[in-house]
Design a protein around this motif. Structure first.
Motif, PDB file in Angstrom:
ATOM      1  N   GLY A 133      12.389  53.947  73.814  1.00 10.94           N
ATOM      2  CA  GLY A 133      10.966  53.646  73.894  1.00 10.94           C
ATOM      3  C   GLY A 133      10.651  52.235  73.413  1.00 10.94           C
ATOM      4  O   GLY A 133       9.867  51.510  74.041  1.00 10.94           O
ATOM      5  N   ILE A 134      11.278  51.822  72.296  1.00 14.49           N
ATOM      6  CA  ILE A 134      11.073  50.455  71.810  1.00 14.49           C
ATOM      7  C   ILE A 134      11.653  49.440  72.789  1.00 14.49           C
ATOM      8  O   ILE A 134      11.044  48.390  73.066  1.00 14.49           O
ATOM      9  N   ALA A 135      12.853  49.744  73.334  1.00 15.93           N
ATOM     10  CA  ALA A 135      13.462  48.824  74.297  1.00 15.93           C
ATOM     11  C   ALA A 135      12.579  48.640  75.527  1.00 15.93           C
ATOM     12  O   ALA A 135      12.423  47.528  76.033  1.00 15.93           O
ATOM     13  N   ALA A 136      11.982  49.724  76.007  1.00 15.50           N
ATOM     14  CA  ALA A 136      11.090  49.613  77.171  1.00 15.50           C
ATOM     15  C   ALA A 136       9.827  48.835  76.827  1.00 15.50           C
ATOM     16  O   ALA A 136       9.358  48.012  77.615  1.00 15.50           O
ATOM     17  N   GLY A 137       9.279  49.080  75.636  1.00 17.06           N
ATOM     18  CA  GLY A 137       8.044  48.398  75.263  1.00 17.06           C
ATOM     19  C   GLY A 137       8.215  46.926  74.986  1.00 17.06           C
ATOM     20  O   GLY A 137       7.320  46.117  75.268  1.00 17.06           O
ATOM     21  N   LEU A 138       9.377  46.535  74.434  1.00 19.53           N
ATOM     22  CA  LEU A 138       9.617  45.123  74.109  1.00 19.53           C
ATOM     23  C   LEU A 138      10.292  44.357  75.236  1.00 19.53           C
ATOM     24  O   LEU A 138      10.283  43.123  75.225  1.00 19.53           O
ATOM     25  N   GLY A 139      10.904  45.064  76.167  1.00 19.54           N
ATOM     26  CA  GLY A 139      11.638  44.400  77.233  1.00 19.54           C
ATOM     27  C   GLY A 139      10.729  43.739  78.253  1.00 19.54           C
ATOM     28  O   GLY A 139       9.507  43.915  78.254  1.00 19.54           O
ATOM     29  N   GLY A 216      10.230  32.954  66.482  1.00 18.63           N
ATOM     30  CA  GLY A 216      11.599  32.993  66.986  1.00 18.63           C
ATOM     31  C   GLY A 216      12.398  34.202  66.589  1.00 18.63           C
ATOM     32  O   GLY A 216      13.617  34.240  66.788  1.00 18.63           O
ATOM     33  N   TRP A 217      11.777  35.234  66.039  1.00 28.45           N
ATOM     34  CA  TRP A 217      12.505  36.450  65.690  1.00 28.45           C
ATOM     35  C   TRP A 217      13.033  37.128  66.949  1.00 28.45           C
ATOM     36  O   TRP A 217      12.389  37.123  67.997  1.00 28.45           O
ATOM     37  N   GLY A 218      14.196  37.760  66.825  1.00 22.47           N
ATOM     38  CA  GLY A 218      14.742  38.530  67.921  1.00 22.47           C
ATOM     39  C   GLY A 218      14.014  39.855  68.098  1.00 22.47           C
ATOM     40  O   GLY A 218      13.275  40.305  67.214  1.00 22.47           O
ATOM     41  N   ALA A 219      14.254  40.466  69.257  1.00 22.15           N
ATOM     42  CA  ALA A 219      13.523  41.695  69.586  1.00 22.15           C
ATOM     43  C   ALA A 219      13.807  42.809  68.582  1.00 22.15           C
ATOM     44  O   ALA A 219      12.887  43.512  68.148  1.00 22.15           O
ATOM     45  N   TRP A 220      15.082  42.969  68.178  1.00 18.35           N
ATOM     46  CA  TRP A 220      15.403  44.081  67.299  1.00 18.35           C
ATOM     47  C   TRP A 220      14.967  43.815  65.859  1.00 18.35           C
ATOM     48  O   TRP A 220      14.660  44.747  65.114  1.00 18.35           O
ATOM     49  N   ARG A 221      14.903  42.538  65.473  1.00 20.08           N
ATOM     50  CA  ARG A 221      14.353  42.239  64.147  1.00 20.08           C
ATOM     51  C   ARG A 221      12.856  42.532  64.116  1.00 20.08           C
ATOM     52  O   ARG A 221      12.332  43.077  63.133  1.00 20.08           O
TER      53      ARG A 221
END
Length: 339
Positions: A133-139, A216-221
């Motif tokens: 769900g997080i991957a879909a929302g942030l992707g 500049g933070w990454g998606a998973w951070r």
């Protein structure tokens, strides 16, 4: 580290005190719901019985797999001898027809299977649902579209039919409780993924998340530091409501003969074996059915209480208790006094 402060006026002076933490606020809201607290006590007792099953059966002097043919009346088709299905000092809840196995021992060990599978399957569902769900929302658009379509496929899958198919083709040597856990968890994570994706799309538009992305933070951070705290309430709410559903699914699979296999006891498996004894030995059917009913009811009421405590604006769907009516009367009385 800054602390949230709330003001209270005492003798004309503003006194600032630290605001209560989220956990403390949750507990304060939950303890006002007597039905939820009662359900929590029942669930705690069930978990205690499941964990202490070896100790309890040792005190009784029985185990869940030993046969007692001397306690069976073979002339009557295998009905237990003695009153109430063989209840006595050596068998607290009686014995099974035909086999003579101790019913209390099988119920206690069956609680370990039913509750353990339900809780472990819920953890698998939440893990898959939150990550995807997080991957879909942030992707980006394509990632979101791909993961959303995969989620739709899993949501559309009929859980019972897919579980029956998968459990039927797996070799019998594979540990059955683990297999049932994985099948339930890996098939039915779609709804929680949809909830998490929708919440993620809302949260990522907030200023602090946008600032983290611009820095500049990454998606998973970003997900770990900024999104997960905002997802805790809906995820915990959904998890609390998933556990009783998974208890029912595990019992249904065992009842259909594709779940936990003998000699490992399971409440659903006990119901399968009891369907022909409901007249001659009704306790054999009523005990596992009653255990399932009490467990699912307690977990459902507790889940509803957790949902209401995490979101105090939401009214309880079950409308259990009179606290809300008392609050309404108190508000009405205070308004009358002020007039």
């Amino acid at each position: 580290m800054s602390e949230a402060l709330v003001a209270s006026r005492t003798a004309g002076t503003d006194v600032f005190v630290p605001a209560a933490s989220g956990g403390l606020q949750f507990w304060r809201r939950l303890r006002t719901q007597r039905a939820a607290l009662g359900a929590a006590v029942v669930v705690a007792l069930l978990v205690l019985v499941a964990l202490a099953a070896p100790l309890l059966t040792a005190i009784e002097g029985q185990d869940p797999t030993s046969y007692h043919p001397a306690l069976i009346d073979s002339a009557r088709g295998g009905v237990p001898t003695g009153p109430l299905g063989g209840i006595g000092p050596d068998h607290w809840l009686g014995i099974e027809p035909q086999t003579g196995r101790d019913l209390f021992a099988r119920l206690a060990y069956g609680a370990r299977v039913s509750l353990g599978v339900a809780l472990a399957a819920t953890v698998v569902q939440i893990a898959f649902g939150v990550v995807l769900g997080i991957a879909a929302g942030l992707g980006n658009r394509w990632v979101d579209e791909l993961l959303s379509r995969i989620t739709d496929i899993f949501v559309a899958m009929p859980l019972m039919i897919m579980s029956l198919a998968l459990l039927a083709i797996v070799p019998p040597a594979f540990p059955r409780p683990v297999l049932v856990t994985l099948v339930i968890g890996l098939i039915s994570w779609g709804n929680i993924a949809k909830v998490v994706r929708a919440r993620t799309l809302t949260l990522k538009e907030l200023d602090h998340v946008a600032a983290a992305r611009l820095s500049g933070w990454g998606a998973w951070r970003i997900a770990r530091r900024e999104l997960v705290p905002g997802l805790a309430a809906p995820v915990l709410t959904y998890a609390a409501l998933l556990v009783p559903q998974n208890v029912t699914v595990e019992a249904a699979l065992s009842f259909l003969g594709v779940g936990v296999k003998p000699p490992t006891p399971s409440w659903g498996q006990m119901l399968t074996a009891a369907d022909v004894w409901y007249q001659a030995a009704p306790q054999y059917l009523l005990l596992p059915a009653g255990a399932l009913f009490v467990t699912v009811l307690a977990l459902t009421v507790l889940g509803d209480g957790v949902r209401t405590a995490l979101d105090p604006r939401a009214a309880s769907r079950l409308r259990v208790g009179t606290g809300r009516r008392r609050e309404t009367k108190a508000d009405t009385g205070s308004r009358g006094d002020s007039v």
